[in-house]
Design a protein around this motif. Structure first.
Motif, mmCIF file in Angstrom:
data_model
loop_
_atom_site.group_PDB
_atom_site.id
_atom_site.type_symbol
_atom_site.label_atom_id
_atom_site.label_comp_id
_atom_site.label_asym_id
_atom_site.label_seq_id
_atom_site.Cartn_x
_atom_site.Cartn_y
_atom_site.Cartn_z
ATOM 1 N N PRO A 96 -7.605 1.345 4.192
ATOM 2 C CA PRO A 96 -7.184 0.569 3.023
ATOM 3 C C PRO A 96 -5.684 0.489 2.808
ATOM 4 O O PRO A 96 -5.174 -0.517 2.304
ATOM 5 C CB PRO A 96 -7.868 1.298 1.861
ATOM 6 N N TRP A 97 -4.967 1.536 3.203
ATOM 7 C CA TRP A 97 -3.522 1.532 3.010
ATOM 8 C C TRP A 97 -2.811 0.578 3.964
ATOM 9 O O TRP A 97 -1.635 0.292 3.790
ATOM 10 C CB TRP A 97 -2.961 2.949 3.144
ATOM 11 N N ASN A 98 -3.502 0.084 4.977
ATOM 12 C CA ASN A 98 -2.921 -0.860 5.933
ATOM 13 C C ASN A 98 -3.583 -2.238 5.907
ATOM 14 O O ASN A 98 -3.175 -3.117 6.666
ATOM 15 C CB ASN A 98 -3.053 -0.325 7.364
ATOM 16 N N ASN A 99 -4.605 -2.421 5.091
ATOM 17 C CA ASN A 99 -5.374 -3.665 5.099
ATOM 18 C C ASN A 99 -5.145 -4.464 3.814
ATOM 19 O O ASN A 99 -5.571 -4.039 2.742
ATOM 20 C CB ASN A 99 -6.880 -3.377 5.239
ATOM 21 N N LEU A 100 -4.463 -5.603 3.928
ATOM 22 C CA LEU A 100 -4.369 -6.497 2.775
ATOM 23 C C LEU A 100 -5.712 -7.158 2.508
ATOM 24 O O LEU A 100 -6.090 -7.386 1.354
ATOM 25 C CB LEU A 100 -3.298 -7.569 3.014
ATOM 26 N N ASN A 101 -6.412 -7.492 3.571
ATOM 27 C CA ASN A 101 -7.744 -8.074 3.487
ATOM 28 C C ASN A 101 -8.629 -7.372 4.495
ATOM 29 O O ASN A 101 -8.186 -6.991 5.573
ATOM 30 C CB ASN A 101 -7.708 -9.580 3.811
ATOM 31 N N PHE A 102 -9.921 -7.220 4.134
ATOM 32 C CA PHE A 102 -10.864 -6.593 5.043
ATOM 33 C C PHE A 102 -12.237 -7.189 4.794
ATOM 34 O O PHE A 102 -12.744 -7.154 3.669
ATOM 35 C CB PHE A 102 -10.894 -5.074 4.831
ATOM 36 N N ASN A 103 -12.812 -7.763 5.853
ATOM 37 C CA ASN A 103 -14.109 -8.422 5.737
ATOM 38 C C ASN A 103 -15.217 -7.392 5.929
ATOM 39 O O ASN A 103 -15.494 -6.969 7.048
ATOM 40 C CB ASN A 103 -14.209 -9.535 6.780
ATOM 41 N N THR A 104 -15.856 -6.996 4.854
ATOM 42 C CA THR A 104 -16.876 -5.942 4.910
ATOM 43 C C THR A 104 -18.204 -6.533 5.395
ATOM 44 O O THR A 104 -19.169 -6.661 4.654
ATOM 45 C CB THR A 104 -17.059 -5.304 3.527
ATOM 46 N N SER A 105 -18.245 -6.853 6.686
ATOM 47 C CA SER A 105 -19.399 -7.556 7.249
ATOM 48 C C SER A 105 -20.432 -6.625 7.864
ATOM 49 O O SER A 105 -21.499 -7.061 8.284
ATOM 50 C CB SER A 105 -18.938 -8.570 8.304
ATOM 51 N N CYS A 106 -20.131 -5.320 7.914
ATOM 52 C CA CYS A 106 -21.064 -4.353 8.492
ATOM 53 C C CYS A 106 -20.947 -3.048 7.706
ATOM 54 O O CYS A 106 -19.844 -2.602 7.397
ATOM 55 C CB CYS A 106 -20.732 -4.125 9.970
ATOM 56 N N PHE A 107 -22.089 -2.471 7.364
ATOM 57 C CA PHE A 107 -22.109 -1.189 6.652
ATOM 58 C C PHE A 107 -22.988 -0.205 7.415
ATOM 59 O O PHE A 107 -23.989 -0.595 8.021
ATOM 60 C CB PHE A 107 -22.663 -1.358 5.233
#
Length: 213
Positions: free
Chosen positions: A143-154
């Motif tokens: 999270p500290w390096n991701n402006l956006n993150f597509n949470t497509s897999c859990f």
């Protein structure tokens, strides 16, 4: 079961501890379920180690952390690229990745997100995609390096998986000054991602490529 059948899984960590932060609990789950997990770290960040620690402290710590996760010592690969210079050594890094591909023949690869802001993470993600484009690839969350993150897999996790991740990261005594390097944050992230899929704990990934046989 996370996967049907035994898998050969390779975790790409630009720096020691990235793999544990990004997918440590998932690694623990995969190993418990019988998959072979390999871990490659490309820098022990000697230039960034605090002065009160030996310069090579992260080599000692990554060995202890991956052992905590259940990764056999022979499945740990350590390279000595200088931190924040990976982009100047792309071809050499790609060559090491291709060697790993030939040696391990993984079917699943975990790596940083392609849009990760850290220059070393970007290089490993970009060259990792080139080297492993015929494998299933999941990008882990930082999270500290991701402006956006597509949470497509859990990935569903248990208390045991999260506790193993916490224990692994506790081996990094030299990194405890970082605001995200503590049990409270690690558990909060796992709990938050778990809420999103109606379970107690989870880790989330971007699906870069998923190959079904």
């Amino acid at each position: 079961m996370l996967f049907k059948g035994k898998r050969r899984v390779l975790v790409l960590a630009p720096h020691t501890d990235d793999g544990e932060f990004g997918c440590g609990a998932t690694i623990a789950k995969l190993i418990k379920e019988g998959s072979d997990v390999f871990y490659a770290a490309f820098s022990a960040c000697e230039q960034s180690v605090l002065p009160e620690f030996p310069k090579d402290i992260l080599v000692t710590e990554v060995k202890a952390a991956t052992k905590e996760l259940g990764i056999p010592p022979e499945n740990l690969f350590l390279f000595d690229f200088q931190v924040r210079t990976f982009n100047f050594h792309r071809q050499c890094i790609l060559d090491r990745l291709i060697e790993l591909r030939k040696q391990i023949q993984p079917d699943t690869v975990f790596m940083p997100a392609l849009a990760d802001l850290h220059q070393d993470h970007q290089t490993i993600a970009q060259e990792g995609l080139r080297a492993f484009k015929f494998c299933s690839i999941l990008s882990y969350e930082m999270p500290w390096n991701n402006l956006n993150f597509n949470t497509s897999c859990f990935v569903h996790l248990t208390e045991e998986h999260v506790a193993t991740k916490v224990a692994a990261l506790a081996q990094y005594r030299s990194q405890q000054h970082r605001p995200y390097a503590n049990e409270e944050f690690i558990r909060a992230m796992a709990r938050m991602r778990g809420v999103q899929i109606n379970t107690q704990y989870a880790e989330t990934f971007e699906t870069v490529r998923w190959i079904l046989s």
